[in-house]
Design a protein around this motif. Structure first.
Motif, PDB file in Angstrom:
ATOM      1  N   ILE A   6       0.858  -1.122  -0.225  1.00 24.52           N
ATOM      2  CA  ILE A   6      -0.130   0.041   0.124  1.00 24.52           C
ATOM      3  C   ILE A   6       0.965   1.262   0.025  1.00 24.52           C
ATOM      4  CG2 ILE A   6      -1.602   1.376   1.147  1.00 24.52           C
ATOM      5  CD1 ILE A   6      -3.213  -1.124   1.818  1.00 24.52           C
ATOM      6  N   TRP A  24      -4.579   3.250  -6.764  1.00 21.09           N
ATOM      7  CA  TRP A  24      -5.413   2.592  -6.027  1.00 21.09           C
ATOM      8  C   TRP A  24      -6.152   1.469  -7.024  1.00 21.09           C
ATOM      9  CZ3 TRP A  24      -5.858   1.764  -1.204  1.00 21.09           C
ATOM     10  CH2 TRP A  24      -5.660   2.662  -0.198  1.00 21.09           C
ATOM     11  N   LEU A  54      -3.429  -1.468  -7.519  1.00 21.37           N
ATOM     12  CA  LEU A  54      -3.628  -2.721  -6.543  1.00 21.37           C
ATOM     13  C   LEU A  54      -4.455  -3.600  -6.916  1.00 21.37           C
ATOM     14  CD1 LEU A  54      -4.291  -0.768  -3.159  1.00 21.37           C
ATOM     15  CD2 LEU A  54      -2.097  -1.882  -3.862  1.00 21.37           C
TER      16      LEU A  54
END
Length: 113
Positions: free
Chosen positions: A23, A49, A52
């Motif tokens: 992260i 994001w 991910l």
């Protein structure tokens, strides 16, 4: 018995550490964009994001996108490959300052000779 619990603790620690590391890594392009006052900061953050979910497959492109822009020179890309007029003027001024400094450094040597 103790070693089983110790191994389980180490395993949980490693998994949690890797989770937070991934992260933290995904946010690097957004931090670069924020530092450079990039006009697409929010898009880079959201795409980070999204990366991910793609296992960071698009992360290198986000890194490049974030580093292309600088507030002082903009995108720095022109079709003819030349610098902007302001950048050329600044480069010429820097060359002139260097030349003046060289001439001033040489003038005391000539006076003493």
């Amino acid at each position: 018995m103790f070693l089983d619990y110790f191994a389980l603790g180490v395993l949980i620690f490693v998994v949690v550490t890797l989770f937070y590391a991934v992260i933290a890594i995904h946010d690097i392009p957004h931090l670069i964009a924020k530092a450079r006052n990039h006009p697409h900061q929010d898009a880079i953050h959201v795409a980070g994001w999204v990366s991910l979910f793609t296992l960071h497959a698009i992360w290198p492109f986000l890194f490049i996108w974030a580093t292309l822009y600088r507030e002082d020179r903009g995108w720095g890309i022109r079709p003819d490959g030349k610098l902007s007029a302001e950048a050329e003027a600044n480069a010429e001024i820097a060359r002139l300052h260097a030349r003046i400094a060289d001439l001033e450094a040489q003038s005391p040597e000539k006076e003493n000779a």
